[in-house]
Design an enzyme around this catalytic site. Structure first.
Site, PDB file in Angstrom:
ATOM      1  N   GLU A 173      73.058 -43.960  75.743  1.00 42.86           N
ATOM      2  CA  GLU A 173      72.053 -44.963  76.134  1.00 42.86           C
ATOM      3  C   GLU A 173      70.633 -44.405  76.000  1.00 42.86           C
ATOM      4  O   GLU A 173      69.852 -44.358  76.951  1.00 42.86           O
ATOM      5  CB  GLU A 173      72.313 -45.447  77.566  1.00 42.86           C
ATOM      6  CG  GLU A 173      73.623 -46.212  77.690  1.00 42.86           C
ATOM      7  CD  GLU A 173      73.865 -46.829  79.057  1.00 42.86           C
ATOM      8  OE1 GLU A 173      74.586 -47.838  79.127  1.00 42.86           O
ATOM      9  OE2 GLU A 173      73.344 -46.307  80.072  1.00 42.86           O
ATOM     10  N   GLU A 362      81.125 -48.867  76.030  1.00 43.17           N
ATOM     11  CA  GLU A 362      81.126 -49.088  77.480  1.00 43.17           C
ATOM     12  C   GLU A 362      81.081 -50.579  77.751  1.00 43.17           C
ATOM     13  O   GLU A 362      80.252 -51.285  77.179  1.00 43.17           O
ATOM     14  CB  GLU A 362      79.915 -48.436  78.170  1.00 43.17           C
ATOM     15  CG  GLU A 362      79.977 -46.941  78.325  1.00 43.17           C
ATOM     16  CD  GLU A 362      78.816 -46.395  79.145  1.00 43.17           C
ATOM     17  OE1 GLU A 362      78.358 -47.087  80.092  1.00 43.17           O
ATOM     18  OE2 GLU A 362      78.364 -45.279  78.852  1.00 43.17           O
TER      19      GLU A 362
END
Length: 464
Positions: A173, A362
């Protein structure tokens, strides 16, 4: 409708070293930035002192219990497990010349255990942590030298695991550095935008150098980037809202643009100019950035809305991404809006933009699970959430999007990233531990365990 997932689709789950391993400072591990965030990535960093402790110091003790957990993942039918290497197990301070053999040996054992069950590792090089030594001594990613230290680390693990790991990710991320600079780039939370974007630039160069090294050392491997997929919709069709939404989506798509296209997009020139940001970018940096990723991976938990109405924006500033709530969606216990169709939309946006394979690494639902009197855990809410999102993945595949796989977040309960809680459970496997660190660490299968087992076993045919 039944969905046709590819025959080689990589079904599995995703975990992170700092949220599962525990074994704090075991076998020569150094202090990481995550170790200084005992209350999660949203809290201020605190210095560690002798005798203090945090829940991540033990986490779920995956470091010692991984054979049991890998066997449970294999029982579900996992084709793939996304995990991360703790950089501080390999280079405890970050700037050593020689790696720590005990740390390297642990991941050898872990990957060998996965190999026994034909589970492909998908390995993130840096997942919300870096050596605290690099922060303290060198200023984290604000220092250009950190590129060199990261490249040394990346080359070390590529060399060591070249026959065991064929799927890699650089930074988890990567766009979260804008919201949590200490977690992302090792800078204080009050750092200027100038300093944060310069640190991000160093990280983007380091990511590209890792891509180059991976292609050189493991020619048959694939290496990708990883974005927080925070897709935003305009709250209204007012043109000002639509333009503002485009600008805010570019805030995070910029990271993908650089890593997939190999250069800074032109819209960032105006962005930097308006904010008085001048980046130091060398010719060598520009050359390095041309080494682009093989695929794009991302997390997706929720979508959000954008408006130019300042009163509505003020109310939204309580959550991490400052997203304005969508009046058409429901929310989880933690206030995260549930938008399965947003995943189909995001997959199409990214595929249209980049024309490269995508990997959902995810996606999951954090909830407070209860154990019934007969010992069962009936998490139908989790089954519904995951089913509805996977149906939309099937729709995106029908749309023509190339999707490599799906690793749901937290196939086993772990310490949550945002606030370091055990009570925010994601797993198909329950772990007996509470927010205070009490419990036996015993593993127990939830109802969703058998549901996911049937989804994988049927290659998605049981989705409805």
């Amino acid at each position: 409708m039944s969905y046709q997932f590819p025959d080689n689709f990589l079904w599995g789950g995703a975990i992170a070293a700092n949220q599962v391993e525990g074994a704090y400072l075991t076998d020569g591990k150094g202090l990481s930035t995550s170790d200084l965030q005992p209350h999660g990535v949203l809290a201020e960093a605190v210095e560690r002192h002798d005798g203090d402790s945090g829940i991540k110091d033990v986490a779920i003790d995956f470091y010692h219990r991984y054979p049991e957990d890998i066997a449970l993942f294999a029982e579900m039918g996992f084709k793939c497990l996304r995990t991360s290497i703790a950089w501080t197990r390999i280079f405890p301070q970050g700037d050593e010349e020689t790696p720590n053999e005990a740390g390297l040996a642990f991941y050898d054992r872990l990957f060998d255990e996965m190999s026994k069950y034909n589970i492909q590792p998908l390995v993130t090089l840096s997942h919300y942590e870096m050596p605290y030594g690099l922060v303290k001594k060198h200023g984290g990613w604000g220092n250009r030298r950190t590129i060199e230290f990261f490249e040394r680390y990346a080359r070390t693990v590529f060399q060591r695991y070249q026959h065991k790991v064929k799927y890699w990710l650089t930074f988890n991320e990567i766009n979260m550095s804008l919201h949590a600079p200490f977690t992302g780039v090792g800078l204080p939370s009050d750092s200027s935008r100038q300093d944060i974007y310069q640190a991000i630039h160093h990280q983007l160069v380091a990511s590209a150098k890792a891509v180059s090294a991976c292609h050189e050392i493991i020619p048959d491997a694939k290496i990708g980037n990883m974005l927080l997929g925070g897709i935003l919709y305009p709250l209204s069709c007012k043109p000002a809202d639509v333009i503002e939404t485009q600008q805010q989506n570019r805030d995070w798509l910029f990271f993908g643009d650089v890593q997939v296209r190999g250069y800074y997009p032109s819209y960032m020139n105006r962005f930097f100019k308006q904010r008085g940001i001048t980046l130091h970018i060398t010719d060598d940096d520009r050359q390095a950035l041309k080494h682009t990723v093989d695929f794009i991976s991302f997390s997706y938990y929720m979508s959000g809305c954008v408006t130019t109405d300042e009163e509505l924006n003020q109310k939204a500033r309580a959550n991490i991404l400052n997203m304005v709530p969508n009046p058409h969606l429901e929310s989880s216990e933690w206030g995260w809006q549930i938008d399965p169709q947003g995943l189909r939309y995001l997959l199409n946006v990214l595929y249209d933009r980049y024309q490269k394979p995508l990997f959902i690494v995810e996606n999951g639902l954090g909830a407070k699970d209860k154990i019934d009197s007969d010992g069962s855990i009936n998490d139908d809410y989790r089954i519904k959430y995951l089913n509805d999102h996977l149906v939309q993945v099937g729709e995106a595949i029908e749309d023509g999007v190339e999707v490599l796989g799906y690793t749901c977040w937290g196939p086993i309960d772990l310490v949550s990233a945002s606030k370091a809680e055990m009570s925010k459970r994601y797993g198909f496997i329950y772990v007996d531990r509470d927010d205070a660190g009490n419990g036996t660490l015993e593993r127990k299968k939830k109802k969703s365990f058998y549901w996911y087992q049937s989804v994988i076993g049927s290659n998605g045919q049981t989705l409805k």
